[in-house]
Enzyme design. Structure first.
Site, PDB file in Angstrom:
ATOM      1  N   GLY A   1       0.827  -1.211   0.000  1.00 50.11           N
ATOM      2  CA  GLY A   1       0.000   0.000   0.000  1.00 50.11           C
ATOM      3  C   GLY A   1       0.856   1.253   0.000  1.00 50.11           C
ATOM      4  O   GLY A   1       0.484   2.291   0.564  1.00 50.11           O
TER       5      GLY A   1
ATOM      6  N   GLY B   1      -0.074   5.092  -0.891  1.00 52.07           N
ATOM      7  CA  GLY B   1      -0.916   5.925  -0.029  1.00 52.07           C
ATOM      8  C   GLY B   1      -0.114   6.943   0.757  1.00 52.07           C
ATOM      9  O   GLY B   1       1.105   7.049   0.621  1.00 52.07           O
TER      10      GLY B   1
ATOM     11  N   TYR C   1     -16.012  -2.317   7.646  1.00 51.72           N
ATOM     12  CA  TYR C   1     -14.580  -1.993   7.710  1.00 51.72           C
ATOM     13  C   TYR C   1     -14.015  -2.357   9.086  1.00 51.72           C
ATOM     14  O   TYR C   1     -12.957  -2.966   9.203  1.00 51.72           O
ATOM     15  CB  TYR C   1     -14.427  -0.491   7.447  1.00 51.72           C
ATOM     16  CG  TYR C   1     -13.030   0.053   7.543  1.00 51.72           C
ATOM     17  CD1 TYR C   1     -12.161  -0.045   6.459  1.00 51.72           C
ATOM     18  CD2 TYR C   1     -12.580   0.696   8.698  1.00 51.72           C
ATOM     19  CE1 TYR C   1     -10.868   0.474   6.537  1.00 51.72           C
ATOM     20  CE2 TYR C   1     -11.301   1.221   8.784  1.00 51.72           C
ATOM     21  CZ  TYR C   1     -10.456   1.107   7.694  1.00 51.72           C
ATOM     22  OH  TYR C   1      -9.185   1.622   7.775  1.00 51.72           O
TER      23      TYR C   1
ATOM     24  N   VAL D   1       0.686   7.281   4.036  1.00 54.44           N
ATOM     25  CA  VAL D   1       1.739   6.860   4.968  1.00 54.44           C
ATOM     26  C   VAL D   1       2.913   6.242   4.194  1.00 54.44           C
ATOM     27  O   VAL D   1       4.076   6.424   4.558  1.00 54.44           O
ATOM     28  CB  VAL D   1       1.184   5.882   6.033  1.00 54.44           C
ATOM     29  CG1 VAL D   1       2.284   5.413   6.961  1.00 54.44           C
ATOM     30  CG2 VAL D   1       0.082   6.554   6.848  1.00 54.44           C
ATOM     31  N   GLY D   2       2.607   5.566   3.089  1.00 54.61           N
ATOM     32  CA  GLY D   2       3.667   5.011   2.237  1.00 54.61           C
ATOM     33  C   GLY D   2       4.591   6.117   1.741  1.00 54.61           C
ATOM     34  O   GLY D   2       5.821   5.994   1.775  1.00 54.61           O
TER      35      GLY D   2
ATOM     36  N   ASP E   1     -22.931  13.022  11.052  1.00 53.01           N
ATOM     37  CA  ASP E   1     -21.881  13.395  12.004  1.00 53.01           C
ATOM     38  C   ASP E   1     -20.952  12.212  12.274  1.00 53.01           C
ATOM     39  O   ASP E   1     -19.813  12.385  12.679  1.00 53.01           O
ATOM     40  CB  ASP E   1     -22.506  13.775  13.361  1.00 53.01           C
ATOM     41  CG  ASP E   1     -22.748  15.276  13.479  1.00 53.01           C
ATOM     42  OD1 ASP E   1     -22.147  16.041  12.709  1.00 53.01           O
ATOM     43  OD2 ASP E   1     -23.535  15.663  14.348  1.00 53.01           O
TER      44      ASP E   1
END
Ligand code: GFB
Length: 306
Positions: A8, A11, A130, A13-14, A262
């Site tokens: 990954g 992305g 998720y 953080v990568g 929200d």
């Protein structure tokens, strides 16, 4: 020298990890190997033979997208994680770090959230597909540690933001979506529409901080229980919007669209484990991180992920 494979890697953080220049790192993304396909994942890991794995790959999205696509988030994340951890084990990886999120905790829960409460009740309905899939990272890592002695650790970062985020206008997380929408509204001389009441509280962590903590945890953390990555400071969405508007010098009005969700009201986390394990670690203040993110967006727009 040990070889580190980052899944990954395209992305946010990568990208932040790349900037830290870890020794002998291999960065991969979904164009190179489909982690939902076990045969392909296994072949890839056998070819690379990593000593250490930073498993960032996931199907992620903000509140709006999570509500609509709970099945997709569940199926993709279960497959990605099941295949990646198994392929890493079979390829002889000595250490693996994977990522959950504070939204996988039970709702309601006792605040602040602690690592020990992870499985203590169902997650918030807005992202249950998720959340359940991500919780299985903890179960799989723990089971592998018990049966095969795998040093697989799990982190729980709070809401991550930063350069190279997904700046989708509607499917993204609050910070990138707002930056993108404020940029367009400014250009068109319009007001900025923000979701919800502004009352929910969140904690945010800059992707650079997650990357630095990831390398520290790979070297220094090896417990069965997950570790929360969080600066431990809550801010309301209303205050967040004020900082974004101020940073971007947005000249028009902010309209609150209370027909939009929200999500969870709050999910404050207990970061005492990180303070105990890495007492010298300094988190980037939110204003500074937002200024960096806005500057990156303005420099790279329209060539941003969206
Ligand atoms: O970023 P966000 O989707 O994360 O939303 P969650 C955070 C808060 O920002 C919510 C408000 O209270 C939203 O109502 N908000 C205001 C907006 N304007 C916007 C906007 O333009 N876009 C978005 N998305 N929100 C996600 C989970 O929840 O957090 C995921 O659904 C994931 O599973 C992620 O774990 C970290 O904290 O609500």
């Amino acid at each position: 020298m040990s070889k580190t494979l980052v899944t990954g890697a395209a992305g946010m953080v990568g990208h932040a990890l790349r900037q830290l220049n870890p020794d002998d790192a291999v960065f991969t993304n979904r164009g190179e190997v489909d982690l939902t396909d076990f045969a392909a994942t296994r072949a890839y890991f056998q070819a690379v033979k990593p000593d250490r794995v930073v498993h960032l790959a996931a199907l992620t999205g903000g509140l709006g997208s999570q509500i609509i696509h709970s099945g997709e988030y569940f199926r993709n994340n279960i497959l990605i994680n099941l295949n990646t951890l198994e392929a890493a084990r079979l390829a002889g990886a000595k250490k693996l770090i994977s990522f959950m999120s504070t939204c996988v905790f039970p709702d309601p829960a006792e605040y602040p959230l602690t690592e020990a409460q992870l499985h203590a009740g169902p997650p918030h309905p807005s992202n249950f597909g998720y959340a359940y899939a991500k919780r299985m990272l903890d179960v799989q890592s723990s089971a592998y540690r018990k049966e095969w002695g795998c040093h697989f650790i799990v982190t729980i970062p709070t809401n991550i933001y930063g350069p190279n985020d997904d700046f989708s206008l509607n499917g993204g997380h609050v910070i990138p979506s707002l930056i993108h929408r404020a940029c367009l509204a400014k250009k068109n001389g319009e007001d900025l529409t923000v979701w919800g009441s502004g009352k929910p509280l969140r904690e945010f962590i800059l992707s650079d901080d997650v990357a630095r903590l990831t390398l520290r945890a790979l070297d220094e953390y090896d417990e069965d229980e997950p570790i929360i990555f969080s600066p431990g400071e809550e801010i309301s969405i209303r205050e967040l919007v004020e900082i974004v508007v101020d940073t971007m010098k947005f000249p028009n009005k902010v309209i609150w669209d209370t027909d939009k969700p929200d999500g969870q009201f709050r999910k404050p986390s207990d970061n005492s484990k990180i303070r105990r394990c890495f007492p010298d670690f300094k988190f980037t203040p939110l204003r500074e991180g937002l200024a960096k993110t806005v500057a990156w967006f303005e420099e790279n727009y329209p060539n941003v992920r969206q």
